[in-house]
Motif scaffolding. Structure first.
Motif, PDB file in Angstrom:
ATOM      1  N   VAL A 168       0.871  -1.173   0.000  1.00  0.00           N
ATOM      2  CA  VAL A 168       0.000   0.000   0.000  1.00  0.00           C
ATOM      3  C   VAL A 168       0.905   1.219   0.000  1.00  0.00           C
ATOM      4  CG1 VAL A 168      -1.675   1.331   1.345  1.00  0.00           C
ATOM      5  CG2 VAL A 168      -1.922  -1.149   1.137  1.00  0.00           C
ATOM      6  N   LEU A 169       0.638   2.161  -0.895  1.00  0.00           N
ATOM      7  CA  LEU A 169       1.475   3.342  -1.054  1.00  0.00           C
ATOM      8  C   LEU A 169       0.859   4.599  -0.457  1.00  0.00           C
ATOM      9  CD1 LEU A 169       2.352   2.613  -4.797  1.00  0.00           C
ATOM     10  CD2 LEU A 169       3.683   1.987  -2.763  1.00  0.00           C
ATOM     11  N   ASP A 170      -0.479   4.616  -0.364  1.00  0.00           N
ATOM     12  CA  ASP A 170      -1.150   5.832   0.116  1.00  0.00           C
ATOM     13  C   ASP A 170      -2.590   5.491   0.474  1.00  0.00           C
ATOM     14  OD1 ASP A 170      -1.603   8.507   0.694  1.00  0.00           O
ATOM     15  OD2 ASP A 170      -1.735   9.151  -1.399  1.00  0.00           O
ATOM     16  N   VAL A 171      -3.160   6.227   1.405  1.00  0.00           N
ATOM     17  CA  VAL A 171      -4.596   6.172   1.700  1.00  0.00           C
ATOM     18  C   VAL A 171      -5.090   7.608   1.793  1.00  0.00           C
ATOM     19  CG1 VAL A 171      -4.595   3.941   2.891  1.00  0.00           C
ATOM     20  CG2 VAL A 171      -4.250   6.012   4.207  1.00  0.00           C
ATOM     21  N   ALA A 172      -6.318   7.837   1.319  1.00  0.00           N
ATOM     22  CA  ALA A 172      -6.879   9.191   1.354  1.00  0.00           C
ATOM     23  C   ALA A 172      -8.380   9.095   1.093  1.00  0.00           C
ATOM     24  CB  ALA A 172      -6.193  10.076   0.316  1.00  0.00           C
ATOM     25  N   LYS A 173      -9.013  10.256   0.919  1.00  0.00           N
ATOM     26  CA  LYS A 173     -10.449  10.331   0.624  1.00  0.00           C
ATOM     27  C   LYS A 173     -10.665  11.248  -0.569  1.00  0.00           C
ATOM     28  CE  LYS A 173     -11.620  10.223   5.526  1.00  0.00           C
ATOM     29  NZ  LYS A 173     -12.232  11.013   6.600  1.00  0.00           N
ATOM     30  N   LEU A 174     -11.687  10.907  -1.356  1.00  0.00           N
ATOM     31  CA  LEU A 174     -12.129  11.803  -2.414  1.00  0.00           C
ATOM     32  C   LEU A 174     -12.794  13.016  -1.768  1.00  0.00           C
ATOM     33  CD1 LEU A 174     -13.762   9.213  -4.863  1.00  0.00           C
ATOM     34  CD2 LEU A 174     -11.499  10.274  -5.056  1.00  0.00           C
ATOM     35  N   GLU A 175     -13.109  14.024  -2.549  1.00  0.00           N
ATOM     36  CA  GLU A 175     -13.742  15.229  -2.009  1.00  0.00           C
ATOM     37  C   GLU A 175     -15.051  14.937  -1.301  1.00  0.00           C
ATOM     38  OE1 GLU A 175     -14.031  18.444  -4.783  1.00  0.00           O
ATOM     39  OE2 GLU A 175     -11.886  18.376  -5.240  1.00  0.00           O
ATOM     40  N   ASP A 176     -15.792  13.904  -1.765  1.00  0.00           N
ATOM     41  CA  ASP A 176     -17.073  13.572  -1.132  1.00  0.00           C
ATOM     42  C   ASP A 176     -16.902  12.674   0.094  1.00  0.00           C
ATOM     43  OD1 ASP A 176     -16.552  11.036  -2.135  1.00  0.00           O
ATOM     44  OD2 ASP A 176     -18.417  10.871  -3.257  1.00  0.00           O
ATOM     45  N   GLY A 177     -15.647  12.370   0.457  1.00  0.00           N
ATOM     46  CA  GLY A 177     -15.383  11.549   1.638  1.00  0.00           C
ATOM     47  C   GLY A 177     -15.186  10.077   1.349  1.00  0.00           C
ATOM     48  N   THR A 178     -15.378   9.632   0.100  1.00  0.00           N
ATOM     49  CA  THR A 178     -15.178   8.224  -0.251  1.00  0.00           C
ATOM     50  C   THR A 178     -13.701   7.877  -0.113  1.00  0.00           C
ATOM     51  OG1 THR A 178     -17.018   8.291  -1.820  1.00  0.00           O
ATOM     52  CG2 THR A 178     -15.434   6.487  -2.070  1.00  0.00           C
ATOM     53  N   PRO A 179     -13.376   6.873   0.699  1.00  0.00           N
ATOM     54  CA  PRO A 179     -11.966   6.539   0.899  1.00  0.00           C
ATOM     55  C   PRO A 179     -11.401   5.702  -0.256  1.00  0.00           C
ATOM     56  CG  PRO A 179     -13.314   5.069   2.197  1.00  0.00           C
ATOM     57  CD  PRO A 179     -14.253   6.064   1.551  1.00  0.00           C
ATOM     58  N   TYR A 180     -10.084   5.821  -0.415  1.00  0.00           N
ATOM     59  CA  TYR A 180      -9.391   4.992  -1.398  1.00  0.00           C
ATOM     60  C   TYR A 180      -7.990   4.689  -0.891  1.00  0.00           C
ATOM     61  CZ  TYR A 180      -7.053   9.274  -3.087  1.00  0.00           C
ATOM     62  OH  TYR A 180      -6.320  10.432  -3.188  1.00  0.00           O
ATOM     63  N   MET A 181      -7.424   3.616  -1.424  1.00  0.00           N
ATOM     64  CA  MET A 181      -6.028   3.314  -1.132  1.00  0.00           C
ATOM     65  C   MET A 181      -5.301   3.029  -2.429  1.00  0.00           C
ATOM     66  SD  MET A 181      -5.912  -0.442   0.744  1.00  0.00           S
ATOM     67  CE  MET A 181      -7.246  -0.130   1.883  1.00  0.00           C
ATOM     68  N   VAL A 182      -4.073   3.525  -2.508  1.00  0.00           N
ATOM     69  CA  VAL A 182      -3.227   3.334  -3.676  1.00  0.00           C
ATOM     70  C   VAL A 182      -2.259   2.207  -3.347  1.00  0.00           C
ATOM     71  CG1 VAL A 182      -1.577   4.428  -5.241  1.00  0.00           C
ATOM     72  CG2 VAL A 182      -3.428   5.788  -4.215  1.00  0.00           C
ATOM     73  N   MET A 183      -2.168   1.238  -4.282  1.00  0.00           N
ATOM     74  CA  MET A 183      -1.322   0.065  -4.065  1.00  0.00           C
ATOM     75  C   MET A 183      -0.420  -0.156  -5.267  1.00  0.00           C
ATOM     76  SD  MET A 183      -4.415  -2.378  -2.740  1.00  0.00           S
ATOM     77  CE  MET A 183      -5.444  -1.886  -4.109  1.00  0.00           C
ATOM     78  N   GLU A 184       0.611  -0.960  -5.068  1.00  0.00           N
ATOM     79  CA  GLU A 184       1.426  -1.337  -6.210  1.00  0.00           C
ATOM     80  C   GLU A 184       0.548  -2.114  -7.183  1.00  0.00           C
ATOM     81  OE1 GLU A 184       4.506  -4.398  -5.656  1.00  0.00           O
ATOM     82  OE2 GLU A 184       3.484  -4.977  -3.802  1.00  0.00           O
ATOM     83  N   TYR A 185       0.844  -1.974  -8.449  1.00  0.00           N
ATOM     84  CA  TYR A 185       0.099  -2.691  -9.478  1.00  0.00           C
ATOM     85  C   TYR A 185       0.801  -4.018  -9.730  1.00  0.00           C
ATOM     86  CZ  TYR A 185      -2.057  -3.894 -13.895  1.00  0.00           C
ATOM     87  OH  TYR A 185      -2.741  -4.547 -14.888  1.00  0.00           O
ATOM     88  N   LEU A 186       0.065  -5.108  -9.675  1.00  0.00           N
ATOM     89  CA  LEU A 186       0.631  -6.432  -9.900  1.00  0.00           C
ATOM     90  C   LEU A 186       0.067  -7.024 -11.183  1.00  0.00           C
ATOM     91  CD1 LEU A 186       0.342  -7.869  -6.274  1.00  0.00           C
ATOM     92  CD2 LEU A 186       2.348  -6.841  -7.363  1.00  0.00           C
ATOM     93  N   GLU A 187       0.925  -7.565 -12.010  1.00  0.00           N
ATOM     94  CA  GLU A 187       0.520  -8.264 -13.232  1.00  0.00           C
ATOM     95  C   GLU A 187       0.178  -9.703 -12.876  1.00  0.00           C
ATOM     96  OE1 GLU A 187       0.208  -7.369 -16.421  1.00  0.00           O
ATOM     97  OE2 GLU A 187       0.962  -5.327 -16.236  1.00  0.00           O
ATOM     98  N   GLY A 188      -0.718 -10.286 -13.626  1.00  0.00           N
ATOM     99  CA  GLY A 188      -0.984 -11.704 -13.459  1.00  0.00           C
ATOM    100  C   GLY A 188      -2.436 -12.001 -13.161  1.00  0.00           C
ATOM    101  N   ARG A 189      -2.657 -13.247 -12.728  1.00  0.00           N
ATOM    102  CA  ARG A 189      -4.003 -13.737 -12.429  1.00  0.00           C
ATOM    103  C   ARG A 189      -4.077 -14.078 -10.951  1.00  0.00           C
ATOM    104  NH1 ARG A 189      -4.391 -18.917 -16.206  1.00  0.00           N
ATOM    105  NH2 ARG A 189      -2.374 -19.287 -15.264  1.00  0.00           N
ATOM    106  N   ASP A 190      -5.285 -13.959 -10.384  1.00  0.00           N
ATOM    107  CA  ASP A 190      -5.448 -14.417  -9.018  1.00  0.00           C
ATOM    108  C   ASP A 190      -5.628 -15.934  -9.032  1.00  0.00           C
ATOM    109  OD1 ASP A 190      -8.195 -15.003  -9.469  1.00  0.00           O
ATOM    110  OD2 ASP A 190      -8.825 -13.084  -8.662  1.00  0.00           O
ATOM    111  N   LEU A 191      -5.527 -16.543  -7.870  1.00  0.00           N
ATOM    112  CA  LEU A 191      -5.562 -17.998  -7.778  1.00  0.00           C
ATOM    113  C   LEU A 191      -6.887 -18.565  -8.275  1.00  0.00           C
ATOM    114  CD1 LEU A 191      -4.013 -20.517  -6.980  1.00  0.00           C
ATOM    115  CD2 LEU A 191      -4.827 -20.205  -4.637  1.00  0.00           C
ATOM    116  N   ASP A 192      -7.980 -17.901  -7.986  1.00  0.00           N
ATOM    117  CA  ASP A 192      -9.288 -18.365  -8.445  1.00  0.00           C
ATOM    118  C   ASP A 192      -9.332 -18.430  -9.971  1.00  0.00           C
ATOM    119  OD1 ASP A 192     -12.063 -19.137  -7.941  1.00  0.00           O
ATOM    120  OD2 ASP A 192     -12.572 -17.170  -8.765  1.00  0.00           O
ATOM    121  N   GLN A 193      -8.846 -17.383 -10.617  1.00  0.00           N
ATOM    122  CA  GLN A 193      -8.818 -17.348 -12.076  1.00  0.00           C
ATOM    123  C   GLN A 193      -7.881 -18.427 -12.609  1.00  0.00           C
ATOM    124  OE1 GLN A 193      -7.318 -13.681 -13.688  1.00  0.00           O
ATOM    125  NE2 GLN A 193      -8.185 -14.065 -15.706  1.00  0.00           N
ATOM    126  N   ARG A 194      -6.749 -18.595 -11.963  1.00  0.00           N
ATOM    127  CA  ARG A 194      -5.766 -19.622 -12.379  1.00  0.00           C
ATOM    128  C   ARG A 194      -6.391 -21.011 -12.368  1.00  0.00           C
ATOM    129  NH1 ARG A 194      -2.998 -23.599 -12.391  1.00  0.00           N
ATOM    130  NH2 ARG A 194      -0.777 -23.867 -12.190  1.00  0.00           N
TER     131      ARG A 194
END
Length: 152
Positions: free
Chosen positions: A94-120
Motif C-alpha cells: 500500500v502506497l497511500d490512503v486518502a479520501k475523495l472530495e465527497d469523503g469516499t476513501p481509497y487506497m493506492v497500491m502497487e500494481y501487480l501483473e498476473g491472475r489471481d488464484l481463483d482465475q488460475r
C-alpha cells in the motif's frame, strides 16, 4: 475493457471514470475488479510515470449503511494503514490512503501483473499438490508477517 465489470463501475457515478485524475496525480486508465466493499482501477501516477492500482470503497455500500458511514470509512483507512506496515513479497504494498472530495476513501497500491488464484484454477484446472502447497506456504508467510506486527 467493455464488460460487466465496466458496467458495474459505470453505475458508481460518484467514482472517478477512465481518464479522470485523482488527487492531481493518478490518471485512471482502466477498471480491474469489484469486490464486496471496493472497486479497483489501474491508474498512472503522472509524476512518477508508474502504474498503480487504486481501491475505492463502493459508494453504494456507504449509502446503504449511512448510520455507520464514518465507522466503515475508518475501517477501510485503518486497513490501508495496517497493510502498509507489512514488508512481505506475498502482500501487495500500500502506497497511500486518502479520501475523495465527497469523503469516499481509497487506497493506492502497487500494481501487480498476473491472475489471481481463483482465475488460475478456473482457467487451468486443479493445481498439482506441490504447487498448491507452495501457494499455501506463501499465504502462511504473509499471515505470519501480519501476526508479528499485531495485525492478525
Amino acid at each position: 475493457m467493455t464488460d460487466l465489470t465496466e458496467q458495474k463501475f459505470a453505475s458508481q457515478d460518484r467514482l472517478p471514470k477512465v481518464g479522470d485524475t485523482v488527487a492531481g496525480k493518478y490518471r485512471i486508465e482502466r477498471h480491474i475488479a469489484e469486490g464486496g466493499m471496493g472497486l479497483v482501477v489501474a491508474a498512472h501516477h503522472v509524476e512518477l510515470d508508474e502504474l498503480v492500482a487504486i481501491k475505492f470503497m463502493r459508494p453504494d455500500i456507504l449509502d446503504q449503511a449511512s448510520e455507520h458511514r464514518a465507522e466503515l470509512i475508518e475501517r477501510f483507512l485503518r486497513e490501508g494503514r495496517a497493510v502498509i506496515k507489512i514488508r512481505s513479497e506475498h502482500v501487495v504494498r500500500v502506497l497511500d490512503v486518502a479520501k475523495l472530495e465527497d469523503g469516499t476513501p481509497y487506497m493506492v497500491m502497487e500494481y501487480l501483473e498476473g491472475r489471481d488464484l481463483d482465475q488460475r484454477v478456473f482457467e487451468d484446472g486443479r493445481l498439482a499438490v506441490p504447487e498448491a502447497v507452495d501457494y499455501v506456504l506463501q499465504a502462511i508467510e504473509a499471515l505470519a508477517e501480519a501476526h508479528a506486527l499485531g495485525i492478525v
